[in-house]
Scaffold this motif. Structure first.
Motif, PDB file in Angstrom:
ATOM      1  N   GLY A 129      22.768  32.548  39.544  1.00 19.83           N
ATOM      2  CA  GLY A 129      23.443  32.266  40.792  1.00 19.83           C
ATOM      3  C   GLY A 129      24.132  33.495  41.333  1.00 19.83           C
ATOM      4  O   GLY A 129      24.136  34.559  40.706  1.00 19.83           O
ATOM      5  N   ALA A 130      24.694  33.314  42.509  1.00 21.78           N
ATOM      6  CA  ALA A 130      25.419  34.406  43.170  1.00 21.78           C
ATOM      7  C   ALA A 130      26.559  33.821  43.977  1.00 21.78           C
ATOM      8  O   ALA A 130      26.453  32.712  44.515  1.00 21.78           O
ATOM      9  N   LEU A 131      27.633  34.568  44.054  1.00 23.55           N
ATOM     10  CA  LEU A 131      28.793  34.209  44.859  1.00 23.55           C
ATOM     11  C   LEU A 131      29.150  35.436  45.674  1.00 23.55           C
ATOM     12  O   LEU A 131      29.253  36.543  45.131  1.00 23.55           O
ATOM     13  N   ASN A 132      29.308  35.259  46.995  1.00 21.79           N
ATOM     14  CA  ASN A 132      29.608  36.373  47.900  1.00 21.79           C
ATOM     15  C   ASN A 132      30.792  36.023  48.772  1.00 21.79           C
ATOM     16  O   ASN A 132      30.868  34.922  49.318  1.00 21.79           O
ATOM     17  N   TYR A 133      31.695  36.977  48.914  1.00 17.87           N
ATOM     18  CA  TYR A 133      32.880  36.832  49.766  1.00 17.87           C
ATOM     19  C   TYR A 133      32.832  37.952  50.795  1.00 17.87           C
ATOM     20  O   TYR A 133      32.902  39.127  50.425  1.00 17.87           O
ATOM     21  N   ASN A 134      32.648  37.607  52.075  1.00 22.19           N
ATOM     22  CA  ASN A 134      32.513  38.601  53.142  1.00 22.19           C
ATOM     23  C   ASN A 134      33.725  38.571  54.056  1.00 22.19           C
ATOM     24  O   ASN A 134      34.134  37.499  54.501  1.00 22.19           O
ATOM     25  N   SER A 135      34.239  39.758  54.369  1.00 23.15           N
ATOM     26  CA  SER A 135      35.405  39.863  55.230  1.00 23.15           C
ATOM     27  C   SER A 135      35.370  41.203  55.971  1.00 23.15           C
ATOM     28  O   SER A 135      34.946  42.211  55.416  1.00 23.15           O
ATOM     29  N   PRO A 136      35.838  41.231  57.214  1.00 22.83           N
ATOM     30  CA  PRO A 136      35.916  42.518  57.900  1.00 22.83           C
ATOM     31  C   PRO A 136      37.076  43.379  57.387  1.00 22.83           C
ATOM     32  O   PRO A 136      37.083  44.582  57.582  1.00 22.83           O
ATOM     33  N   TYR A 137      38.058  42.755  56.729  1.00 22.06           N
ATOM     34  CA  TYR A 137      39.211  43.491  56.212  1.00 22.06           C
ATOM     35  C   TYR A 137      39.439  43.104  54.765  1.00 22.06           C
ATOM     36  O   TYR A 137      40.162  42.176  54.467  1.00 22.06           O
ATOM     37  N   LEU A 138      38.810  43.833  53.862  1.00 19.67           N
ATOM     38  CA  LEU A 138      38.925  43.508  52.450  1.00 19.67           C
ATOM     39  C   LEU A 138      39.634  44.618  51.682  1.00 19.67           C
ATOM     40  O   LEU A 138      40.627  44.387  51.034  1.00 19.67           O
TER      41      LEU A 138
END
Length: 179
Positions: A129-138
């Motif tokens: 599996g995979a888990l992704n957290y996307n944000s413009p300000y990380l």
């Protein structure tokens, strides 16, 4: 060894809340925050001079949802098994995509990063599996000089188990356009 294959692949995906809009007489699907379930079958049969013979079943679930206006989270989980593998050749194995270098044009959700090409393959069963957290300000975009640059940042965790690879885990950070 040299061989020939007669292959059949079929799959179906289901989303319990797939919405669409009509534009004239055309139907356009709208992004949904509900999970999509998939099942896929691949088989090689002895037809003509084909020598490969196996059956593969795979299932997966994936979902993308908004945490806030700019922040997205996505996950995918998958599993599968190859059956009747008495006459299976290396190109018929289940191969998992691996970029192996810093630039990745196919998306971090679908690729392993540090794996060497063709090392992540099996002729038996697998799950991951995979888990992704996307944000413009990380991380880097919190630096004032970089705040107006047109890229997003993301954190990734990817996992794969096969009988030969055992526990393959990647944790990573990326930045790019439209993560």
């Amino acid at each position: 060894p040299a061989h020939h294959s007669a292959r059949l692949s079929a799959g179906i995906s289901y989303n319990p809340r797939a919405y669409y809009r009509m534009a004239g007489k055309r139907k356009y699907y709208v992004d949904t925050s509900w999970p999509t379930f998939s099942i896929n079958y691949t088989g090689c049969f002895r037809l003509g001079d084909a020598t490969s013979h196996f059956h593969r079943m795979a299932v997966s679930v994936k979902q993308v949802f908004d945490i806030s206006v700019f922040v997205k989270m996505s996950y995918t989980a998958f599993a599968g098994k190859q059956f009747s593998t008495k006459e299976i050749y290396y190109p018929d194995y289940k191969h998992f995509s691996s970029s192996g270098w810093m630039l990745n044009y196919d998306g971090f959700e679908r690729n392993f990063f540090t794996g060497v090409f063709y090392d992540l393959a099996t002729d038996k069963e697998w799950f991951g599996g995979a888990l992704n957290y996307n944000s413009p300000y990380l991380l880097l975009k919190n630096i004032p000089a970089l705040q107006h640059q047109p890229y997003d940042e993301a954190l990734h965790v990817r996992y794969l188990w096969t009988p030969t690879v055992k526990n393959y885990l990647e944790v990573g950070y990326s930045m790019g356009m439209g993560n």
